[in-house]
Scaffold this active site. Structure first.
Site, PDB file in Angstrom:
ATOM      1  N   SER A 172       0.852  -1.200   0.000  1.00 56.14           N
ATOM      2  CA  SER A 172       0.000   0.000   0.000  1.00 56.14           C
ATOM      3  C   SER A 172       0.887   1.250   0.000  1.00 56.14           C
ATOM      4  CB  SER A 172      -0.866  -0.011   1.262  1.00 56.14           C
ATOM      5  OG  SER A 172      -1.391   1.266   1.503  1.00 56.14           O
ATOM      6  N   TYR A 185      -3.298  -0.733  10.043  1.00 58.36           N
ATOM      7  CA  TYR A 185      -3.224  -1.100   8.620  1.00 58.36           C
ATOM      8  C   TYR A 185      -1.848  -0.728   8.061  1.00 58.36           C
ATOM      9  CZ  TYR A 185      -4.447  -1.131   3.623  1.00 58.36           C
ATOM     10  OH  TYR A 185      -4.478  -1.365   2.258  1.00 58.36           O
TER      11      TYR A 185
HETATM   12  N1  NAP Z   1      -8.737  -0.628  -2.572  1.00 57.99           N
HETATM   13  C1  NAP Z   1      -7.653   0.111  -2.538  1.00 57.99           C
HETATM   14  O1  NAP Z   1      -7.680   1.295  -2.928  1.00 57.99           O
HETATM   15  C2  NAP Z   1      -6.349  -0.476  -2.056  1.00 57.99           C
HETATM   16  C3  NAP Z   1      -5.190   0.317  -2.101  1.00 57.99           C
HETATM   17  C4  NAP Z   1      -3.981  -0.228  -1.680  1.00 57.99           C
HETATM   18  C5  NAP Z   1      -3.913  -1.543  -1.243  1.00 57.99           C
HETATM   19  N2  NAP Z   1      -5.064  -2.298  -1.209  1.00 57.99           N
HETATM   20  C6  NAP Z   1      -4.936  -3.700  -0.789  1.00 57.99           C
HETATM   21  O2  NAP Z   1      -5.531  -4.534  -1.779  1.00 57.99           O
HETATM   22  C7  NAP Z   1      -5.919  -5.771  -1.180  1.00 57.99           C
HETATM   23  C8  NAP Z   1      -7.343  -6.111  -1.597  1.00 57.99           C
HETATM   24  O3  NAP Z   1      -8.219  -5.170  -1.008  1.00 57.99           O
HETATM   25  P1  NAP Z   1      -9.522  -4.664  -1.773  1.00 57.99           P
HETATM   26  O4  NAP Z   1      -9.339  -3.234  -2.019  1.00 57.99           O
HETATM   27  O5  NAP Z   1      -9.802  -5.595  -2.894  1.00 57.99           O
HETATM   28  O6  NAP Z   1     -10.610  -4.773  -0.598  1.00 57.99           O
HETATM   29  P2  NAP Z   1     -11.871  -5.708  -0.398  1.00 57.99           P
HETATM   30  O7  NAP Z   1     -12.712  -5.738  -1.607  1.00 57.99           O
HETATM   31  O8  NAP Z   1     -12.455  -5.249   0.898  1.00 57.99           O
HETATM   32  O9  NAP Z   1     -11.230  -7.142  -0.226  1.00 57.99           O
HETATM   33  C9  NAP Z   1     -10.639  -7.564   0.971  1.00 57.99           C
HETATM   34  C10 NAP Z   1     -10.662  -9.056   0.970  1.00 57.99           C
HETATM   35  O10 NAP Z   1     -10.090  -9.521   2.198  1.00 57.99           O
HETATM   36  C11 NAP Z   1     -10.958 -10.514   2.709  1.00 57.99           C
HETATM   37  N3  NAP Z   1     -10.840 -10.648   4.156  1.00 57.99           N
HETATM   38  C12 NAP Z   1     -11.001  -9.698   5.098  1.00 57.99           C
HETATM   39  N4  NAP Z   1     -10.895 -10.246   6.316  1.00 57.99           N
HETATM   40  C13 NAP Z   1     -10.656 -11.567   6.136  1.00 57.99           C
HETATM   41  C14 NAP Z   1     -10.478 -12.661   7.011  1.00 57.99           C
HETATM   42  N5  NAP Z   1     -10.550 -12.537   8.348  1.00 57.99           N
HETATM   43  N6  NAP Z   1     -10.251 -13.888   6.490  1.00 57.99           N
HETATM   44  C15 NAP Z   1     -10.199 -14.063   5.154  1.00 57.99           C
HETATM   45  N7  NAP Z   1     -10.383 -13.065   4.273  1.00 57.99           N
HETATM   46  C16 NAP Z   1     -10.613 -11.834   4.761  1.00 57.99           C
HETATM   47  C17 NAP Z   1     -12.351 -10.039   2.318  1.00 57.99           C
HETATM   48  O11 NAP Z   1     -13.286 -11.092   2.458  1.00 57.99           O
HETATM   49  P3  NAP Z   1     -14.894 -10.816   2.497  1.00 57.99           P
HETATM   50  O12 NAP Z   1     -15.309 -10.687   1.054  1.00 57.99           O
HETATM   51  O13 NAP Z   1     -15.425 -12.030   3.162  1.00 57.99           O
HETATM   52  O14 NAP Z   1     -15.101  -9.548   3.266  1.00 57.99           O
HETATM   53  C18 NAP Z   1     -12.085  -9.617   0.894  1.00 57.99           C
HETATM   54  O15 NAP Z   1     -12.099 -10.712   0.013  1.00 57.99           O
HETATM   55  C19 NAP Z   1      -5.751  -5.588   0.316  1.00 57.99           C
HETATM   56  O16 NAP Z   1      -4.538  -6.194   0.712  1.00 57.99           O
HETATM   57  C20 NAP Z   1      -5.672  -4.086   0.483  1.00 57.99           C
HETATM   58  O17 NAP Z   1      -4.953  -3.745   1.641  1.00 57.99           O
HETATM   59  C21 NAP Z   1      -6.280  -1.799  -1.602  1.00 57.99           C
END
Ligand code: NAP
Length: 265
Positions: A172, A185
């Protein structure tokens, strides 16, 4: 070389150079590859699972919500891609037995693992450190840092059985630029960078396993909407549109790329 030959050689080289951000795997180029993706139920993990399957990989969809994982499973089946597998694992509550049985099942079903993408994460609170809820802090560090460490540890034997294995930690922007309110985070994501660097060095004598991290940048997902509720999601890139670097690192083109941090946008 005359000037014409120089120009031809330059244009041939540029044809062969790969820009990871624009990378799209050729159809079928991931055939035979087994790739486990955490957080495959939504957002980035879901998009990567679909793109890997589209390129021919057998994808292991890992997550905590069976119904959401089944929807991704159905989407992949509808593409006519290799049949995926579902690996239920709640990273907040999984015990040693759960991790070990996942590793055993992968050994029995597939005999090896070629890719491991740690996409799952929790946002936690957006709060001052002085006021940050301590149980939430512990949970975020566990799900975002300790769980990827444990999962990697139990899966290294399966990754060793691959001729060309790729581990990707999802990073991130808060790692390079920690800002107020990002709490656990930001600390967990910084820890993943240390993990990436140490693991890559510890596996230096095993060129068949590479370890990298990718900061996807802002993406139109549930996590982004929770962090920036006032933002218009339509102004934010989709996870699928930023998948190039991830797919590059999972492909044979990145065989010698190890221990690096990438930005997907
Ligand atoms: N979105 C952004 O702008 C952004 C920017 C930088 C980095 N990131 C990183 O990108 C990655 C993906 O995030 P995203 O943006 O795609 O968010 P997201 O749609 O909220 O996805 C997060 C995922 O993590 C899963 N998760 C959360 N808690 C969990 C647990 N206890 N056990 C197993 N799975 C769990 C969620 O499962 P559920 O579907 O069951 O909730 C979901 O599949 C993350 O590592 C995040 O830090 C995102």
């Amino acid at each position: 070389m005359n000037p014409r030959e120089v120009l031809m050689s330059l244009s041939m080289n540029s044809t062969h150079a790969i820009d990871p951000k624009l990378f799209k795997p050729e159809a079928g180029s991931f055939a035979g590859r087994v790739i486990l993706i955490t957080g495959a139920s939504s957002g980035l993990g879901r998009a990567l699972a679909i793109e890997c399957a589209r390129a021919g990989a057998s994808v292991i969809l890992s997550g905590r919500n069976g119904a959401k994982l089944e929807r991704v499973y159905d989407e992949i089946e509808a593409l006519g891609a290799p049949q995926p597998a579902i690996a239920m694992l709640d990273l907040a509550t999984a015990t040693a037995v759960d991790y070990d049985s996942l590793a055993d099942n992968i050994g029995t079903e597939f005999g090896k693992l070629d890719g491991l993408v740690h996409a799952a994460a929790l946002l936690g609170d957006r709060a001052l450190l002085e006021q940050y809820d301590v149980p939430t802090w512990c949970k975020v560090l566990h799900v975002n840092l300790t769980a990827p460490f444990i999962l990697t540890q139990v899966l290294v034997p399966a990754l060793r059985k691959s001729a060309d294995a790729s581990i990707i930690f999802v990073s991130s922007a808060v790692v390079r630029n920690p800002r107020p309110f990002w709490g656990a985070y930001a600390v967990a994501k910084s820890g993943l960078e240390a993990l990436r660097s140490m693991l890559s060095q510890e596996l230096e004598g095993e060129p068949n396993i590479r370890v990298n991290s990718v900061n996807p940048g802002r993406m139109r997902t549930a996590m982004r909407a929770a962090a920036y509720p006032a933002e218009d999601p339509n102004t934010v890139p989709t996870p699928q549109s930023v998948s190039g670097v991830f797919l590059y690192l999972l492909s044979a083109h990145a065989r010698t790329v190890d221990g690096e941090y990438f930005e997907a946008q």
